[in-house]
Design a protein around this motif. Structure first.
Motif, PDB file in Angstrom:
ATOM      1  N   GLY A 155       3.058   5.843  -2.896  1.00  0.00           N
ATOM      2  CA  GLY A 155       4.223   6.584  -3.357  1.00  0.00           C
ATOM      3  C   GLY A 155       4.244   6.735  -4.864  1.00  0.00           C
ATOM      4  N   LEU A 156       3.918   5.662  -5.572  1.00  0.00           N
ATOM      5  CA  LEU A 156       3.869   5.720  -7.033  1.00  0.00           C
ATOM      6  C   LEU A 156       2.763   6.657  -7.506  1.00  0.00           C
ATOM      7  N   ALA A 157       1.623   6.601  -6.857  1.00  0.00           N
ATOM      8  CA  ALA A 157       0.508   7.467  -7.237  1.00  0.00           C
ATOM      9  C   ALA A 157       0.884   8.936  -7.058  1.00  0.00           C
ATOM     10  N   ILE A 158       1.515   9.263  -5.958  1.00  0.00           N
ATOM     11  CA  ILE A 158       1.934  10.645  -5.708  1.00  0.00           C
ATOM     12  C   ILE A 158       2.995  11.074  -6.718  1.00  0.00           C
ATOM     13  N   HIS A 159       3.928  10.179  -7.012  1.00  0.00           N
ATOM     14  CA  HIS A 159       4.984  10.490  -7.978  1.00  0.00           C
ATOM     15  C   HIS A 159       4.395  10.815  -9.346  1.00  0.00           C
ATOM     16  N   PHE A 160       3.511   9.955  -9.847  1.00  0.00           N
ATOM     17  CA  PHE A 160       2.944  10.180 -11.174  1.00  0.00           C
ATOM     18  C   PHE A 160       1.990  11.367 -11.194  1.00  0.00           C
ATOM     19  N   ILE A 207       0.835  -1.202   0.000  1.00  0.00           N
ATOM     20  CA  ILE A 207       0.000   0.000   0.000  1.00  0.00           C
ATOM     21  C   ILE A 207       0.867   1.248   0.000  1.00  0.00           C
ATOM     22  N   LYS A 208       1.943   1.244   0.786  1.00  0.00           N
ATOM     23  CA  LYS A 208       2.848   2.395   0.821  1.00  0.00           C
ATOM     24  C   LYS A 208       3.529   2.604  -0.527  1.00  0.00           C
ATOM     25  N   VAL A 209       3.919   1.505  -1.162  1.00  0.00           N
ATOM     26  CA  VAL A 209       4.552   1.603  -2.478  1.00  0.00           C
ATOM     27  C   VAL A 209       3.569   2.167  -3.497  1.00  0.00           C
ATOM     28  N   LEU A 210       2.348   1.678  -3.479  1.00  0.00           N
ATOM     29  CA  LEU A 210       1.344   2.166  -4.429  1.00  0.00           C
ATOM     30  C   LEU A 210       1.011   3.645  -4.182  1.00  0.00           C
TER      31      LEU A 210
END
Length: 67
Positions: free
Chosen positions: A11-16, A6-9
């Protein structure tokens, strides 16, 4: 393991979102400007939209903080 995923997802969502938000914002603004320019009979606003479209990449870089 699921909390890590969940943390990885997140982080990816915020990055994109931060990476492509400026581009989407500028494109939406240009589209709105084009629609507004079509409603008028003057050429000044059409010229402004053309200039903004020509400098779209520069504007995106400025808005995203790269330029």
């Amino acid at each position: 393991m699921p909390t890590f995923l969940i943390k990885v997802l997140k982080g990816l969502a915020i990055h994109f979102a931060t990476k492509y938000a400026a581009e989407l914002l500028v494109k939406a603004a240009i589209e709105a400007m084009e629609k507004a320019a079509k409603r008028t009979s003057t050429l000044m606003d059409d010229e402004l939209v053309a200039k903004v479209k020509a400098d779209k990449e520069t504007i995106i870089n400025i808005v995203s903080g790269k330029g």
